[in-house]
Design an enzyme around this catalytic site. Structure first.
Site, PDB file in Angstrom:
ATOM      1  N   LYS A  17      42.245  45.306  18.957  1.00 42.86           N
ATOM      2  CA  LYS A  17      43.318  46.284  18.704  1.00 42.86           C
ATOM      3  C   LYS A  17      44.233  45.648  17.654  1.00 42.86           C
ATOM      4  O   LYS A  17      45.432  45.446  17.857  1.00 42.86           O
ATOM      5  CB  LYS A  17      44.040  46.607  20.023  1.00 42.86           C
ATOM      6  CG  LYS A  17      45.028  47.756  19.943  1.00 42.86           C
ATOM      7  CD  LYS A  17      44.384  49.119  19.758  1.00 42.86           C
ATOM      8  CE  LYS A  17      45.450  50.204  19.567  1.00 42.86           C
ATOM      9  NZ  LYS A  17      44.867  51.509  19.161  1.00 42.86           N
ATOM     10  N   ASP A  38      32.103  49.282  31.923  1.00 41.48           N
ATOM     11  CA  ASP A  38      31.914  50.380  32.883  1.00 41.48           C
ATOM     12  C   ASP A  38      31.514  51.656  32.145  1.00 41.48           C
ATOM     13  O   ASP A  38      30.661  52.421  32.609  1.00 41.48           O
ATOM     14  CB  ASP A  38      33.207  50.657  33.679  1.00 41.48           C
ATOM     15  CG  ASP A  38      33.281  49.832  34.960  1.00 41.48           C
ATOM     16  OD1 ASP A  38      32.654  48.755  35.000  1.00 41.48           O
ATOM     17  OD2 ASP A  38      33.964  50.262  35.908  1.00 41.48           O
ATOM     18  N   TYR A  76      43.837  38.680  32.120  1.00 40.02           N
ATOM     19  CA  TYR A  76      43.433  38.293  33.472  1.00 40.02           C
ATOM     20  C   TYR A  76      44.027  36.957  33.889  1.00 40.02           C
ATOM     21  O   TYR A  76      44.215  36.701  35.074  1.00 40.02           O
ATOM     22  CB  TYR A  76      41.906  38.190  33.566  1.00 40.02           C
ATOM     23  CG  TYR A  76      41.210  39.503  33.780  1.00 40.02           C
ATOM     24  CD1 TYR A  76      41.287  40.519  32.840  1.00 40.02           C
ATOM     25  CD2 TYR A  76      40.455  39.728  34.924  1.00 40.02           C
ATOM     26  CE1 TYR A  76      40.627  41.718  33.034  1.00 40.02           C
ATOM     27  CE2 TYR A  76      39.795  40.925  35.124  1.00 40.02           C
ATOM     28  CZ  TYR A  76      39.884  41.919  34.176  1.00 40.02           C
ATOM     29  OH  TYR A  76      39.228  43.091  34.378  1.00 40.02           O
ATOM     30  N   ASP A  92      39.974  51.688  20.840  1.00 44.26           N
ATOM     31  CA  ASP A  92      39.997  53.121  21.161  1.00 44.26           C
ATOM     32  C   ASP A  92      38.849  53.839  20.455  1.00 44.26           C
ATOM     33  O   ASP A  92      38.174  54.699  21.024  1.00 44.26           O
ATOM     34  CB  ASP A  92      41.361  53.757  20.829  1.00 44.26           C
ATOM     35  CG  ASP A  92      41.894  53.366  19.461  1.00 44.26           C
ATOM     36  OD1 ASP A  92      41.335  52.466  18.815  1.00 44.26           O
ATOM     37  OD2 ASP A  92      42.894  53.986  19.035  1.00 44.26           O
ATOM     38  N   ASP A 116      36.004  44.644  30.167  1.00 43.74           N
ATOM     39  CA  ASP A 116      35.929  45.190  31.519  1.00 43.74           C
ATOM     40  C   ASP A 116      35.808  46.715  31.449  1.00 43.74           C
ATOM     41  O   ASP A 116      34.952  47.327  32.095  1.00 43.74           O
ATOM     42  CB  ASP A 116      37.191  44.788  32.299  1.00 43.74           C
ATOM     43  CG  ASP A 116      37.185  45.342  33.712  1.00 43.74           C
ATOM     44  OD1 ASP A 116      36.132  45.251  34.369  1.00 43.74           O
ATOM     45  OD2 ASP A 116      38.220  45.883  34.142  1.00 43.74           O
TER      46      ASP A 116
HETATM   47  C1  IPM Z   1      34.075  43.217  36.799  1.00 45.34           C
HETATM   48  C2  IPM Z   1      35.031  43.635  37.881  1.00 45.34           C
HETATM   49  C3  IPM Z   1      36.079  42.529  38.050  1.00 45.34           C
HETATM   50  C4  IPM Z   1      36.791  42.366  36.729  1.00 45.34           C
HETATM   51  C5  IPM Z   1      37.091  42.771  39.208  1.00 45.34           C
HETATM   52  C6  IPM Z   1      36.382  42.946  40.533  1.00 45.34           C
HETATM   53  C7  IPM Z   1      38.136  41.699  39.294  1.00 45.34           C
HETATM   54  O1  IPM Z   1      35.618  44.853  37.583  1.00 45.34           O
HETATM   55  O2  IPM Z   1      33.398  42.186  36.965  1.00 45.34           O
HETATM   56  O3  IPM Z   1      33.990  43.933  35.803  1.00 45.34           O
HETATM   57  O4  IPM Z   1      37.748  43.099  36.444  1.00 45.34           O
HETATM   58  O5  IPM Z   1      36.390  41.489  35.952  1.00 45.34           O
HETATM   59 MG    MG Z   2      34.857  45.781  35.853  1.00 39.55          MG
END
Ligand code: IPM
Ligand code: MG
Length: 365
Positions: free
Chosen positions: A195, A255, A146, A227, A251
């Protein structure tokens, strides 16, 4: 006590979910005799519209001056929003990254807990869910891909692009320490995800984490390739207590973990540095497709407000009051659309709007 809370409502569903979180905070204020004073801070698309930039120096100063910051979400529809015609460093997401960097928020804590009431909203089979799971992802937030050097150019008649994944020992050590500290207050297991079979940065990651582990003899450390971790999360999520990982892996895995809890709308988060301040935000995005319809799930934001009470203000009892109210509302059968069961019976369940579930939670505090 009086607390000065910076509020970034942001874009999309942001203003709606923040409005609901404030209801819970105000209920806490009146029940426990506190005062929360809110100051709106512009960031993301709304800031671009007002100033041309997703994050201004003024916004950074306001966030730094606040006792803590509560955030909704930022960003819009990348296909249709004019914000995405701007260069990458002027888009809404750049504001969020800039804020993380400016405040040095290197530790992102994302708890993923499956409420027993939401088992039917969880896409995993009952045999996989078993007794449920309760894990927390500790994601490094100010390093890695990032924030590494980037470049886009052209050579030999072709376009090319480079992103760099760099970590220093110090950056790894400080997030590892946070993860082990969190594990000490939980089930005392850290799974460090990397990794290391391919990446140098992961080999360094693994060696620093192993060093830090020596200071926490009560905590079991396990190393896992990313993975494999993605697979294990949907095969046996209950095996995890604390998952420690770098920015990009965190990240993606967060999710995935959130979906296992039923919905992205359930996953709260705290972004912390070494001070008492922090930025508290749901892990989900701005969901422009449902913005303004009063159907978003505000629970992740409400739970993020509870984390703010716990970690920035040391108000443990008040944080629990919010968390228990969320539990009670789910027990009472109230659901936003995203956490209604996708199969099977909906007997005894009531589908409610964002503002309704916010009221119901606040009433139970
Ligand atoms: C998160 C989001 C952010 C990230 C985006 C919006 C830049 O996906 O907070 O997980 O990738 O960190
Ligand atoms: Mg995210």
């Amino acid at each position: 006590m009086k607390y000065h809370v910076g509020v970034i409502s942001g874009d999309g569903i942001g203003p709606e979910i923040i409005r609901e979180a404030k209801k819970s905070l105000d209920a806490v204020a009146s029940r426990y005799g506190h005062e929360f004073e809110y100051e709106e801070i512009l960031m993301g698309g709304v800031s671009i519209d007002a100033t041309g930039y997703p994050l201004t120096d003024e916004a950074i100063a306001a966030a730094k001056a606040a006792d803590a910051v509560l955030m909704g979400s930022i960003g819009g529809d990348a296909k249709t929003s004019p914000w995405y015609q701007l260069p990458a460093d002027r888009r809404p997401e750049a504001g969020l990254l800039g804020l993380r960097k400016a405040l040095g928020l290197f530790a992102n804590m994302r708890p993923a807990y499956l409420y027993p009431e939401l088992k039917s909203a969880c896409p995993l089979r009952d045999s996989v869910i078993g007794e449920g799971f309760d894990l927390v992802i500790m994601r490094e937030l100010t390093g890695g891909l990032y924030f590494g050097k980037r470049e886009t150019g052209e050579k030999d008649g072709q376009k090319y692009a480079v992103d760099t994944l760099e970590y220093s020992e110090g950056e790894i050590r400080r997030i590892a320490i946070k993860a082990f500290e969190v594990a000490m207050k939980r089930r005392k297991k850290v799974t460090s995800v990397d990794k290391a079979n391919v990446l140098d940065s992961s080999r360094l990651w693994r060696s620093v984490v192993e060093e830090v582990a020596k200071d926490y003899p009560e905590v079991t450390l396990e190393n896992m390739l990313v993975d494999n971790c993605a697979m294990q999360l949907v095969k046996d999520p209950a095996q995890f207590d604390v998952i420690l990982t770098e920015n990009m892996f965190g990240d993606i895995l967060s999710d995935e973990a959130s979906m296992c809890t039923g919905s992205l709308g359930m996953l709260s988060s705290a972004s912390l540095n070494d001070t008492k301040s922090g930025v508290y935000e749901p892990s989900g995005g701005s969901a422009p497709d449902i913005a303004g319809k009063d159907i978003a799930n505000p629970i992740a934001t409400i739970l993020s407000a509870a984390m703010m009470l716990r970690y920035s203000f040391d108000l443990e009892e008040e944080a629990c009051a919010i968390e228990n109210a969320v539990k009670k509302v789910l027990e009472d059968g109230y659901r936003t659309g995203d956490i209604m069961p996708t199969t099977g019976s909906t007997d005894g369940l009531h589908k409610v709007k964002c503002s309704e579930i916010g009221d119901l939670i606040a009433e139970r505090i």
